[in-house]
Design a protein around this motif. Sequence first.
Motif, PDB file in Angstrom:
ATOM      1  N   LEU A 183       0.547  -1.535   0.115  1.00 32.93           N
ATOM      2  CA  LEU A 183       0.004  -0.033  -0.439  1.00 32.93           C
ATOM      3  C   LEU A 183       0.868   1.226  -0.274  1.00 32.93           C
ATOM      4  N   ILE A 184       1.630   1.487   0.518  1.00 33.31           N
ATOM      5  CA  ILE A 184       2.453   2.648   0.437  1.00 33.31           C
ATOM      6  C   ILE A 184       3.267   2.859  -0.740  1.00 33.31           C
ATOM      7  N   GLU A 185       3.757   1.153  -1.302  1.00 37.37           N
ATOM      8  CA  GLU A 185       4.465   1.464  -2.914  1.00 37.37           C
ATOM      9  C   GLU A 185       3.335   2.145  -3.509  1.00 37.37           C
ATOM     10  N   ASN A 186       1.805   1.712  -3.790  1.00 32.45           N
ATOM     11  CA  ASN A 186       0.926   1.835  -3.846  1.00 32.45           C
ATOM     12  C   ASN A 186       0.919   3.831  -4.412  1.00 32.45           C
ATOM     13  N   PHE A 187       0.956   4.089  -2.835  1.00 29.77           N
ATOM     14  CA  PHE A 187       0.843   5.495  -3.086  1.00 29.77           C
ATOM     15  C   PHE A 187       1.917   6.387  -3.236  1.00 29.77           C
ATOM     16  N   PHE A 188       3.219   5.733  -3.374  1.00 32.80           N
ATOM     17  CA  PHE A 188       4.439   6.125  -4.181  1.00 32.80           C
ATOM     18  C   PHE A 188       4.102   6.298  -5.674  1.00 32.80           C
ATOM     19  N   CYS A 189       3.775   5.675  -5.861  1.00 29.27           N
ATOM     20  CA  CYS A 189       3.399   5.263  -7.460  1.00 29.27           C
ATOM     21  C   CYS A 189       2.442   6.691  -7.883  1.00 29.27           C
ATOM     22  N   LYS A 190       0.934   6.254  -7.300  1.00 27.26           N
ATOM     23  CA  LYS A 190       0.023   7.524  -7.375  1.00 27.26           C
ATOM     24  C   LYS A 190       0.818   9.190  -6.987  1.00 27.26           C
TER      25      LYS A 190
END
Length: 136
Positions: A97-104
Motif C-alpha cells: 500500500l505504501i508503494e502504491n501510494f508513491f506510484c500514485k
Amino acid sequence: MGRSKGGLSTKIHALVDALGNPLDFILTPGQAHDLEGADALLPDMAAEALLADKAFDADNRVIEPLLARGKSFVIPPKSNRKLQRDFDREAYKARHLIENFFCKLKEYRAIATRYDKTARTFLAAIHLAAAIIWLD
C-alpha cells in the motif's frame, strides 16, 4: 512507512493508513538514511502497528520506541542481524500500500521530477497531490 527519492536530491518519507491513504510526510536530503524519516514521523504515529521494510530494522530508533508505546511492528529482519527474529509474512504483504501510494504520487510530473526549486514548495505540491489522492 516508506520513502521515495523525488528528483536527484530529496527523499520523501511518508506514513499511510491501512487503506494506503497518506497521513504525514517529511522531506530529507537524498543522501539521508531512511531512519531520519522514522525519527521524525514515528513519535506522532497514531496507528497501533507499523509495517516497514528492512531499512527500518533498528532496535534503538524504531523497534524499542514502538514497543514502549504499546505498538506492534512488522519489519523483516536485516540479514546481518545477530539475533534473527520472526515477522508476520502475511501481514507484511499489506506493505504494498505504501508503494502504491508513491506510484500514485509520482503520476504528478512536478513531484516525480522535483520541479519545485525549494523544499517548501515541493512539500506543498506533495500535500496538494496527497489531498487529490485522498479524494479518489
